[in-house]
Design a protein around this motif. Structure first.
Motif, PDB file in Angstrom:
ATOM      1  N   THR A  33       0.805  -1.229   0.000  1.00 46.97           N
ATOM      2  CA  THR A  33       0.000   0.000   0.000  1.00 46.97           C
ATOM      3  C   THR A  33       0.835   1.275   0.000  1.00 46.97           C
ATOM      4  O   THR A  33       0.283   2.360  -0.164  1.00 46.97           O
ATOM      5  N   SER A  34       2.158   1.159   0.161  1.00 51.16           N
ATOM      6  CA  SER A  34       2.988   2.340   0.370  1.00 51.16           C
ATOM      7  C   SER A  34       3.001   3.293  -0.824  1.00 51.16           C
ATOM      8  O   SER A  34       3.232   4.490  -0.662  1.00 51.16           O
ATOM      9  N   GLY A  35       2.728   2.788  -2.022  1.00 52.05           N
ATOM     10  CA  GLY A  35       2.743   3.646  -3.200  1.00 52.05           C
ATOM     11  C   GLY A  35       1.412   4.299  -3.506  1.00 52.05           C
ATOM     12  O   GLY A  35       1.269   4.971  -4.534  1.00 52.05           O
ATOM     13  N   GLY A  36       0.430   4.116  -2.635  1.00 56.74           N
ATOM     14  CA  GLY A  36      -0.863   4.763  -2.831  1.00 56.74           C
ATOM     15  C   GLY A  36      -1.896   3.921  -3.542  1.00 56.74           C
ATOM     16  O   GLY A  36      -3.041   4.341  -3.722  1.00 56.74           O
ATOM     17  N   PHE A  37      -1.515   2.710  -3.982  1.00 58.01           N
ATOM     18  CA  PHE A  37      -2.470   1.815  -4.623  1.00 58.01           C
ATOM     19  C   PHE A  37      -2.124   0.385  -4.269  1.00 58.01           C
ATOM     20  O   PHE A  37      -0.964  -0.016  -4.345  1.00 58.01           O
ATOM     21  N   SER A  38      -3.117  -0.389  -3.889  1.00 53.99           N
ATOM     22  CA  SER A  38      -2.940  -1.806  -3.601  1.00 53.99           C
ATOM     23  C   SER A  38      -3.811  -2.606  -4.554  1.00 53.99           C
ATOM     24  O   SER A  38      -5.037  -2.483  -4.534  1.00 53.99           O
ATOM     25  N   PRO A  63       3.088   1.087  -8.498  1.00 53.81           N
ATOM     26  CA  PRO A  63       1.628   1.186  -8.352  1.00 53.81           C
ATOM     27  C   PRO A  63       0.894   1.424  -9.670  1.00 53.81           C
ATOM     28  O   PRO A  63      -0.206   0.886  -9.861  1.00 53.81           O
TER      29      PRO A  63
END
Length: 272
Positions: free
Chosen positions: A22-27, A222
């Protein structure tokens, strides 16, 4: 008896293990679970470093045969091949020869433990390889040369396409093509022509936008995962799409407003 939620299982290597990130803003996994919330469980069985031989050996420990009362595997999404396509090494070898790779995939999709669930299967082509970036990373990690070649990786993706076409219950998800198409579209001045090396191939010397989508040459950022999700998303939800009650159709447990026990609660409060 507890309600066993049907499952969507993501089975593969680090490309699926990283789908929960989730760290890049999208999972990727989060987006898919949100889409299928209250209807299916999305189960991540991504194992960093695994090739098809590892996955096949571990399969009985991951997938049990279907039984009454147990969760049913309704959809199986398989993404393997990035490690199989690595070059042979004397130590820490992940390479699986192309014919063996295809045989392993065939054994996975027809395995009795899988077949007993009668799932819909999605075979995913591994992403393209940015060999230019891969070599930089490999040398920095102490290898004497690049561990993967873009042309070799492309051959493994083609093997996935060929295998998917052989089975009626298997749908191809061509992630390799989709990512490369986006990279080409976002690389000014690059026009794919017959004989011209693809982005990421040292013969052409051009990475273009592929360097954004595959930061280390192999794993997806992401945006690349969003491309992947865009390919898979339309294959789920036809049961409730277009209905007047699409937030509730297909729920395993009813909406709280229409739950059969709601009237019981109202009557209990009224009599107290």
């Amino acid at each position: 008896m507890a309600i066993p939620y049907p499952q969507v299982v993501l089975f593969g290597d680090s490309l699926f293990q990283g789908a929960a990130e989730t760290s890049g803003g999208f999972s990727f996994q989060g987006a898919l679970q949100t889409q299928l919330m209250r209807r299916f469980d999305v189960v991540n069985r991504g194992f960093s470093g695994y090739n098809t031989s590892n996955a096949l050996k571990a399969l009985p420990q991951i997938f049990a045969p279907w039984t009454d009362g147990g969760p049913q595997l309704k959809y199986l999404v398989i993404l393997l091949g990035a490690n199989d396509a690595s070059l042979p090494r004397s130590i820490d070898n992940q390479h699986v020869p192309l014919p063996k790779f295809k045989e392993n995939l065939r054994k996975i999709i027809t395995h009795p433990n899988i077949a007993s669930h009668k799932p819909k299967i999605f075979l995913v082509t591994p992403p393209p390889l940015d060999e230019i970036r891969m070599k930089v990373v490999d040398l920095a990690n102490g290898y004497s040369d690049v561990s993967r070649l873009s042309k070799t990786s492309a051959a493994y993706s083609q093997a996935v396409r060929d295998l998917a076409a052989e089975y009626d219950n298997v749908t191809l998800i061509d992630l390799c093509k989709a990512i490369m198409d986006v990279a080409i579209a976002k690389t000014p001045g690059y026009e794919p022509t017959p004989g011209r090396p693809v982005l990421g191939d040292p013969e052409g010397g051009e990475r273009g936008y592929l360097e954004q989508l595959l930061p280390d040459g192999l794993h997806m950022n992401p945006e690349a995962y969003q491309i992947f999700y865009g390919l898979l998303r339309p294959h789920f939800g036809s049961e409730w799409a277009g209905t007047n009650d699409e937030d509730k159709v297909g729920y395993l447990l009813p909406d709280w407003r229409t739950a059969p026990w709601l009237e019981e609660d109202i009557q209990t409060k009224a009599s107290s």
